[in-house]
Design an enzyme around this catalytic site. Structure first.
Site, PDB file in Angstrom:
ATOM      1  N   ARG A  66       0.646  -1.340  -0.084  1.00  0.00           N
ATOM      2  CA  ARG A  66       0.051  -0.024   0.016  1.00  0.00           C
ATOM      3  C   ARG A  66       0.980   1.121   0.054  1.00  0.00           C
ATOM      4  O   ARG A  66       0.229   2.319  -0.094  1.00  0.00           O
ATOM      5  CB  ARG A  66      -0.820   0.002   1.286  1.00  0.00           C
TER       6      ARG A  66
ATOM      7  N   GLU B  43      -0.840   9.317   3.975  1.00  0.00           N
ATOM      8  CA  GLU B  43      -1.064  10.241   5.089  1.00  0.00           C
ATOM      9  C   GLU B  43       0.265  11.303   5.121  1.00  0.00           C
ATOM     10  O   GLU B  43       1.065  11.099   4.660  1.00  0.00           O
ATOM     11  CB  GLU B  43      -1.547   9.562   6.474  1.00  0.00           C
TER      12      GLU B  43
ATOM     13  N   PHE C  74       0.602   6.259  11.245  1.00  0.00           N
ATOM     14  CA  PHE C  74      -0.258   5.280  10.887  1.00  0.00           C
ATOM     15  C   PHE C  74       0.160   4.631   9.533  1.00  0.00           C
ATOM     16  O   PHE C  74       0.870   3.445   9.309  1.00  0.00           O
ATOM     17  CB  PHE C  74      -1.774   5.342  10.758  1.00  0.00           C
ATOM     18  N   GLU C  75      -0.025   5.229   8.360  1.00  0.00           N
ATOM     19  CA  GLU C  75       0.340   4.680   7.050  1.00  0.00           C
ATOM     20  C   GLU C  75       0.826   5.823   6.271  1.00  0.00           C
ATOM     21  O   GLU C  75       0.226   6.822   5.764  1.00  0.00           O
ATOM     22  CB  GLU C  75      -1.160   4.205   6.242  1.00  0.00           C
ATOM     23  N   GLN C  76       2.121   5.809   6.382  1.00  0.00           N
ATOM     24  CA  GLN C  76       2.775   6.935   5.677  1.00  0.00           C
ATOM     25  C   GLN C  76       4.063   6.331   4.497  1.00  0.00           C
ATOM     26  O   GLN C  76       4.475   5.482   4.889  1.00  0.00           O
ATOM     27  CB  GLN C  76       3.769   7.527   6.627  1.00  0.00           C
TER      28      GLN C  76
END
Length: 536
Positions: A355, A372, A378-380
């Site tokens: 992702r 993000e 969280f999701e970087q």
């Protein structure tokens, strides 16, 4: 007598656990919020090391999304028994604010300790088994009678207590992988305080306990105690610390502590330990906590001692009596030609790299998917490698066409979500532009326009680090010279020593590439190459 240079693992590589299996040596180090978890390096002469594996590499083993800065994987301990490699580690889920002995109020933290095993360093590594959550820095001790014991420091969250409550031990049943019997407090620590990082050894009829004390900063130290019986009582080494920089804030190696011992086939003993290298005339270590190694000796009184005066860390120790074994060099040309991410790189927190990035959607390029913000826990989409030198250049080529100001990609020098410099290509008023997004503890987070118009097409971006100084530059295909932004940035703030009050800082500076799309559209950015060129 020939010598070698410390550190042997340069750049952020703290909390070493060292192991010998026949002629092979391994060091496992902490990775905190960086993914995959745990770095294991391999050597055959204690001088030359190569990255062998990062074993915690899938969601069933480790998921760090949401982990605060400098949490995640702490202090792995690597052992070998029953034909298996055993790796025990802490996954820290909550840190809160730093507290000291006697602080008012409770200090609630979450430390979960797990064990994984593998038949070889390369794996396959098992899914983790939860052992306990009573404190951090777990270690396994495989006794001569075949029994196995888990040690860790005890966290005392109660008001007015010493948070570092001492070292506890409990038996592990290897068949069921469960703790059995009662836990025992075997060591309450010394006046240095902050007793953590336990390891246990048998030597000459004694159980020798090694711990880290003094806090992982300038007063860090390796301390030992011994007992005739496993459960104590343990008497403290008569010399105090067996290794420490004793508060020094300059010099070749400081912050020395958190060690582990390895015995060679000839009976000689070596200590692997973490240390810091401050920038000259600055009490800051942007390279983070690194790993060094030096010889020790058993004294006539049965205590282990350093060969250096005042138990100091040695920047140039004598070479071990082992045949030199440099590893064949496999230099990377900086281009993303294969399906695998080059070994120097890691990313943040997420067990789902598909992702975040791809090396196959556009062959020959690294594609980052806009996720993000640069400060996300969280999701970087951020791929980076460690600073390993005080002076270097990092250069990349970027293909990116943002539609608005919520989309950006570029080159980043990053410590954590509160400390970074991000040189980003974005869009402002329908024109591509360059912005400098920075987070500095004393100044907060800022976003500044540094070039209001950037021509269409690919651009090259460069970071030039020279000691405490950082400059960013760029050029397009038709520009022969670099265009340097008019900022001389203080890169030394990307260190443990500069922080917002009360927050943990246990990692080190990284340099890499990133892509954000906070609109949620996921616009990708493509990078043709990444060159890291040391200057010192």
């Amino acid at each position: 007598m020939t010598t070698f240079s410390n550190p042997v693992l340069r750049g952020f590589n703290p909390d070493p656990s060292i192991l010998r299996v026949e002629d092979d040596f391994y060091i496992a180090t902490s990775t905190f919020e960086w993914y995959p978890g745990v770095q294991i390096h391999h050597s055959r002469d204690l001088v030359h090391w190569r990255l062998a594996n990062r074993p915690l590499s899938r969601a069933s083993q480790l998921d760090l999304r949401g982990a605060p800065d400098s949490c995640g994987v702490w202090a792995p301990d690597l052992t070998y028994a029953d034909g298996l490699f055993w790796l025990i580690f802490t996954d820290v889920k909550r840190y809160g604010q730093t507290t000291v002995s006697g602080a008012e109020g409770a200090s609630c933290r979450d430390f979960h300790n797990y064990v994984v095993t593998a038949p070889s360093i390369e794996g396959p590594w098992s899914d983790p088994v939860h052992i306990n959550s009573s404190g951090f820095d777990p270690a396994l001790f495989h006794d001569e009678d075949g029994r196995c014991w888990v040690l860790n420091m005890l966290w005392d969250h109660r008001s007015g207590r010493d948070r570092f409550g001492g070292i506890i031990i409990q038996e592990l049943d290897k068949a069921s992988m469960r703790l059995i019997g009662e836990r025992h407090m075997i060591f309450g620590g010394t006046e240095r305080g902050f007793t953590e990082g336990p390891h246990l050894y048998r030597h000459d009829g004694w159980y020798h306990l090694l711990v880290a004390e003094g806090g992982t900063n300038w007063n860090h130290a390796v301390v030992m105690a011994r007992s005739r019986t496993l459960l104590g009582p343990y008497e403290v080494h008569p010399d105090g610390a067996v290794l420490s920089a004793h508060g020094a804030r300059d010099g070749a190696l400081t912050r020395a502590g958190h060690g582990d011992l390895v015995t060679l086939k000839d009976g000689s003993v070596w200590l692997a330990y973490l240390c810091g290298r401050p920038l000259p005339k600055l009490e800051r270590c942007p390279l983070g906590r690194e790993t060094s190694i030096q010889p020790m000796v058993w004294g006539d009184d049965g205590w282990l001692r350093s060969l250096t005066a005042h138990a100091a860390p040695d920047p140039t120790p004598p070479r071990p009596m082992l045949a030199p074994h440099p590893w064949p060099e496999t230099p990377w040309n900086g281009h993303f030609d294969g399906p695998d991410l080059p070994g120097a790189f890691q990313w943040l927190r997420s067990p789902m790299p598909e992702r975040l990035w791809s090396l196959t959607e556009r062959p020959g390029w690294l594609r980052l998917f806009g996720r993000e913000s640069i400060s996300s826990h969280f999701e970087q989409a951020l791929i980076a490698r460690r600073f390993e030198h005080w002076s270097f250049t990092a250069t990349t080529r970027l293909d990116f066409n943002p539609a608005h100001f919520q989309q950006g990609a570029g080159l980043v020098c990053y410590y954590n979500s509160t400390k970074f410099y991000y040189f980003t290509l974005s869009c402002d008023e329908d024109r591509r532009c360059l912005r400098l997004l920075s987070a500095i503890p004393a100044k907060g987070t800022r976003d500044e326009l540094v070039c209001d118009t950037v021509p269409d097409g690919d651009i090259d971006m460069r970071a030039h680090v020279d000691g405490p100084s950082l400059r960013f530059g760029w050029r397009s295909a038709d520009m022969p010279d670099w265009q340097w932004i008019d900022h001389d940035l203080d890169v030394s703030v990307l260190s443990d020593e500069v922080s917002l009050q009360g927050l943990p800082n246990f990692t080190g500076a990284f340099v890499g590439v990133a892509c954000q799309d906070v609109s949620g559209a996921g616009l990708p950015a493509d990078f043709a190459f990444f060159h890291y060129a040391p200057q010192d």
